[in-house]
Design a protein around this motif. Structure first.
Motif, PDB file in Angstrom:
ATOM      1  N   ALA A 149       0.787  -1.331   0.087  1.00  0.00           N
ATOM      2  CA  ALA A 149      -0.030  -0.047  -0.156  1.00  0.00           C
ATOM      3  C   ALA A 149       0.860   1.223   0.029  1.00  0.00           C
ATOM      4  O   ALA A 149       0.657   2.195  -0.429  1.00  0.00           O
ATOM      5  N   ALA A 150       2.109   1.311   0.667  1.00  0.00           N
ATOM      6  CA  ALA A 150       2.944   2.509   0.812  1.00  0.00           C
ATOM      7  C   ALA A 150       3.505   2.560  -0.666  1.00  0.00           C
ATOM      8  O   ALA A 150       3.641   3.888  -1.244  1.00  0.00           O
ATOM      9  N   VAL A 151       3.787   1.526  -1.321  1.00  0.00           N
ATOM     10  CA  VAL A 151       4.236   1.895  -2.560  1.00  0.00           C
ATOM     11  C   VAL A 151       3.503   2.193  -3.712  1.00  0.00           C
ATOM     12  O   VAL A 151       3.593   3.014  -4.275  1.00  0.00           O
ATOM     13  N   MET A 152       1.898   1.461  -3.596  1.00  0.00           N
ATOM     14  CA  MET A 152       0.899   1.908  -4.464  1.00  0.00           C
ATOM     15  C   MET A 152       0.543   3.584  -4.179  1.00  0.00           C
ATOM     16  O   MET A 152       0.259   4.282  -5.012  1.00  0.00           O
ATOM     17  N   GLY A 153       0.614   3.502  -2.990  1.00  0.00           N
ATOM     18  CA  GLY A 153       0.033   5.146  -2.651  1.00  0.00           C
ATOM     19  C   GLY A 153       1.161   6.265  -2.719  1.00  0.00           C
ATOM     20  O   GLY A 153       0.974   7.435  -2.555  1.00  0.00           O
ATOM     21  N   GLY A 154       2.280   6.004  -3.282  1.00  0.00           N
ATOM     22  CA  GLY A 154       3.307   7.003  -3.485  1.00  0.00           C
ATOM     23  C   GLY A 154       4.038   7.317  -2.307  1.00  0.00           C
ATOM     24  O   GLY A 154       4.673   8.447  -2.222  1.00  0.00           O
ATOM     25  N   GLU A 155       4.002   6.724  -1.177  1.00  0.00           N
ATOM     26  CA  GLU A 155       4.675   7.091   0.116  1.00  0.00           C
ATOM     27  C   GLU A 155       6.025   6.985   0.284  1.00  0.00           C
ATOM     28  O   GLU A 155       6.692   7.521   1.059  1.00  0.00           O
ATOM     29  N   VAL A 156       6.500   6.128  -0.682  1.00  0.00           N
ATOM     30  CA  VAL A 156       8.041   5.893  -0.598  1.00  0.00           C
ATOM     31  C   VAL A 156       8.602   5.712  -2.025  1.00  0.00           C
ATOM     32  O   VAL A 156       7.921   5.860  -3.054  1.00  0.00           O
ATOM     33  N   ALA A 157       9.969   6.020  -2.010  1.00  0.00           N
ATOM     34  CA  ALA A 157      10.476   6.431  -3.196  1.00  0.00           C
ATOM     35  C   ALA A 157      11.842   5.382  -3.619  1.00  0.00           C
ATOM     36  O   ALA A 157      12.366   5.624  -4.850  1.00  0.00           O
ATOM     37  N   ASN A 158      12.187   4.588  -2.619  1.00  0.00           N
ATOM     38  CA  ASN A 158      13.444   3.569  -3.020  1.00  0.00           C
ATOM     39  C   ASN A 158      13.058   2.735  -3.969  1.00  0.00           C
ATOM     40  O   ASN A 158      12.381   1.884  -3.708  1.00  0.00           O
ATOM     41  N   GLY A 159      13.735   2.729  -5.190  1.00  0.00           N
ATOM     42  CA  GLY A 159      13.448   1.910  -6.247  1.00  0.00           C
ATOM     43  C   GLY A 159      13.518   0.422  -6.012  1.00  0.00           C
ATOM     44  O   GLY A 159      12.806  -0.597  -6.166  1.00  0.00           O
ATOM     45  N   ALA A 160      14.738   0.027  -5.429  1.00  0.00           N
ATOM     46  CA  ALA A 160      14.990  -1.299  -4.953  1.00  0.00           C
ATOM     47  C   ALA A 160      13.909  -1.923  -4.189  1.00  0.00           C
ATOM     48  O   ALA A 160      13.317  -3.167  -4.251  1.00  0.00           O
ATOM     49  N   MET A 161      13.495  -0.996  -3.006  1.00  0.00           N
ATOM     50  CA  MET A 161      12.591  -1.649  -2.100  1.00  0.00           C
ATOM     51  C   MET A 161      10.911  -1.822  -2.813  1.00  0.00           C
ATOM     52  O   MET A 161      10.390  -2.802  -2.639  1.00  0.00           O
ATOM     53  N   MET A 162      10.859  -0.782  -3.759  1.00  0.00           N
ATOM     54  CA  MET A 162       9.497  -0.787  -4.161  1.00  0.00           C
ATOM     55  C   MET A 162       9.375  -1.941  -5.094  1.00  0.00           C
ATOM     56  O   MET A 162       8.397  -2.715  -4.942  1.00  0.00           O
ATOM     57  N   LEU A 163      10.599  -2.284  -6.059  1.00  0.00           N
ATOM     58  CA  LEU A 163      10.255  -3.370  -6.870  1.00  0.00           C
ATOM     59  C   LEU A 163      10.395  -4.591  -6.050  1.00  0.00           C
ATOM     60  O   LEU A 163       9.725  -5.773  -6.467  1.00  0.00           O
ATOM     61  N   GLY A 164      11.318  -4.693  -4.957  1.00  0.00           N
ATOM     62  CA  GLY A 164      11.009  -5.989  -4.168  1.00  0.00           C
ATOM     63  C   GLY A 164       9.918  -6.305  -3.568  1.00  0.00           C
ATOM     64  O   GLY A 164       9.506  -7.504  -3.425  1.00  0.00           O
ATOM     65  N   ILE A 165       9.332  -5.262  -2.999  1.00  0.00           N
ATOM     66  CA  ILE A 165       7.907  -5.517  -2.385  1.00  0.00           C
ATOM     67  C   ILE A 165       7.091  -6.312  -3.279  1.00  0.00           C
ATOM     68  O   ILE A 165       6.328  -6.943  -3.170  1.00  0.00           O
ATOM     69  N   MET A 166       6.976  -5.452  -4.418  1.00  0.00           N
ATOM     70  CA  MET A 166       6.280  -5.852  -5.555  1.00  0.00           C
ATOM     71  C   MET A 166       6.294  -7.271  -5.958  1.00  0.00           C
ATOM     72  O   MET A 166       5.489  -7.927  -5.965  1.00  0.00           O
ATOM     73  N   LEU A 167       7.681  -7.684  -6.223  1.00  0.00           N
ATOM     74  CA  LEU A 167       7.736  -8.901  -6.894  1.00  0.00           C
ATOM     75  C   LEU A 167       7.397 -10.085  -5.724  1.00  0.00           C
ATOM     76  O   LEU A 167       6.797 -11.180  -5.729  1.00  0.00           O
ATOM     77  N   ALA A 168       7.736  -9.704  -4.399  1.00  0.00           N
ATOM     78  CA  ALA A 168       7.737 -10.662  -3.356  1.00  0.00           C
ATOM     79  C   ALA A 168       6.003 -10.873  -3.140  1.00  0.00           C
ATOM     80  O   ALA A 168       5.248 -11.862  -3.328  1.00  0.00           O
ATOM     81  N   ALA A 169       5.276  -9.586  -3.206  1.00  0.00           N
ATOM     82  CA  ALA A 169       3.529  -9.876  -3.172  1.00  0.00           C
ATOM     83  C   ALA A 169       3.015 -10.381  -4.137  1.00  0.00           C
ATOM     84  O   ALA A 169       2.397 -11.256  -4.268  1.00  0.00           O
ATOM     85  N   GLU A 170       3.487 -10.353  -5.483  1.00  0.00           N
ATOM     86  CA  GLU A 170       3.070 -11.110  -6.761  1.00  0.00           C
ATOM     87  C   GLU A 170       3.583 -12.384  -6.437  1.00  0.00           C
ATOM     88  O   GLU A 170       2.819 -13.444  -6.895  1.00  0.00           O
ATOM     89  N   ARG A 171       4.748 -12.842  -6.104  1.00  0.00           N
ATOM     90  CA  ARG A 171       5.122 -14.374  -6.025  1.00  0.00           C
ATOM     91  C   ARG A 171       4.272 -14.874  -4.867  1.00  0.00           C
ATOM     92  O   ARG A 171       3.738 -16.119  -5.070  1.00  0.00           O
ATOM     93  N   ARG A 172       3.879 -14.290  -3.713  1.00  0.00           N
ATOM     94  CA  ARG A 172       2.696 -14.562  -2.582  1.00  0.00           C
ATOM     95  C   ARG A 172       1.430 -14.889  -3.362  1.00  0.00           C
ATOM     96  O   ARG A 172       0.893 -16.083  -3.228  1.00  0.00           O
ATOM     97  N   ARG A 173       1.025 -13.930  -4.298  1.00  0.00           N
ATOM     98  CA  ARG A 173      -0.274 -14.144  -4.759  1.00  0.00           C
ATOM     99  C   ARG A 173      -0.389 -15.329  -5.658  1.00  0.00           C
ATOM    100  O   ARG A 173      -1.209 -16.189  -5.697  1.00  0.00           O
ATOM    101  N   ALA A 174       0.895 -15.392  -6.658  1.00  0.00           N
ATOM    102  CA  ALA A 174       1.025 -16.557  -7.508  1.00  0.00           C
ATOM    103  C   ALA A 174       0.953 -18.082  -6.769  1.00  0.00           C
ATOM    104  O   ALA A 174       0.256 -18.852  -7.072  1.00  0.00           O
ATOM    105  N   SER A 175       1.646 -18.058  -5.701  1.00  0.00           N
ATOM    106  CA  SER A 175       1.557 -19.056  -4.663  1.00  0.00           C
ATOM    107  C   SER A 175       0.146 -19.427  -4.279  1.00  0.00           C
ATOM    108  O   SER A 175      -0.332 -20.801  -4.335  1.00  0.00           O
TER     109      SER A 175
END
Length: 190
Positions: A161-187
């Motif tokens: 939610a913080a990534v999607m809401g534009g509350e954070v800007a660190n690119g590696a964190m944003m991509l890592g969070i989204m990849l981990a969340a997508e991996r969880r959804r796919a599982s």
């Protein structure tokens, strides 16, 4: 059509250091591309790793530390430079997780890689997912910007939610969070 980055070699006519820095350098390359000779300056970077550490409660470990170029105490995931010659990125990720937040992980998974500024740097950041977390055998001393790192365990959904809401800007964190969340959804769908 398969979408995939493609390595591409050009004739480099000249390459030299124009600035030698403490952490990374600036290089000037003169090269031929499409019948033109071009000159480009870029940061000659060692590369880096970033770790999405998720505990058994589906919380992600975030750290906040001061980053001078952006004059911000930004939220990040544990990360560090590939600054040991020949060290595998996974070994660097293990080392950085222990050094930055005093944790070790039983399970490691490659999430992907990113080129944060491909027009201005040759940096590649390797992203990893770390689970099965436990305390490292010893605590590491921290100094400079790492001396007052703030550590928070955040539900993965709140981090998304913080990534999607534009509350954070660190690119590696944003991509890592989204990849981990997508991996969880796919599982969950499997």
């Amino acid at each position: 059509m398969e979408i995939r980055d493609e390595p591409f070699e050009v004739e480099v006519v000249d390459s030299h250091l124009v600035f030698e820095g403490r952490v990374w350098d600036v290089r000037e390359d003169r090269f031929r591309y499409n019948d033109h000779e071009l000159v480009r300056h870029y940061i000659d970077h060692t590369g880096a790793v970033a770790v999405v550490a998720i505990d058994d409660e589906d919380r992600v470990l975030l750290i906040q530390q001061y980053r001078h170029p952006i004059r911000t105490r930004d939220w990040e995931i544990p990360a560090g430079l590939l600054d040991i010659e020949g060290e595998d990125p996974l070994d660097t990720a293990r080392r950085e997780l222990a050094e930055e937040v005093d944790l070790v992980a039983e399970h490691w998974e490659r999430l992907g890689r990113m080129a944060p500024t491909p027009g201005g740097s040759d940096e590649i950041i390797h992203l990893f997912l770390a689970t099965g977390l436990s305390a490292a055998p010893h605590v590491h001393a921290r100094e400079a910007e790492e001396a007052d790192i703030r550590i928070e365990w955040v539900p993965l959904d709140d981090a998304v939610a913080a990534v999607m809401g534009g509350e954070v800007a660190n690119g590696a964190m944003m991509l890592g969070i989204m990849l981990a969340a997508e991996r969880r959804r796919a599982s969950a769908r499997a």
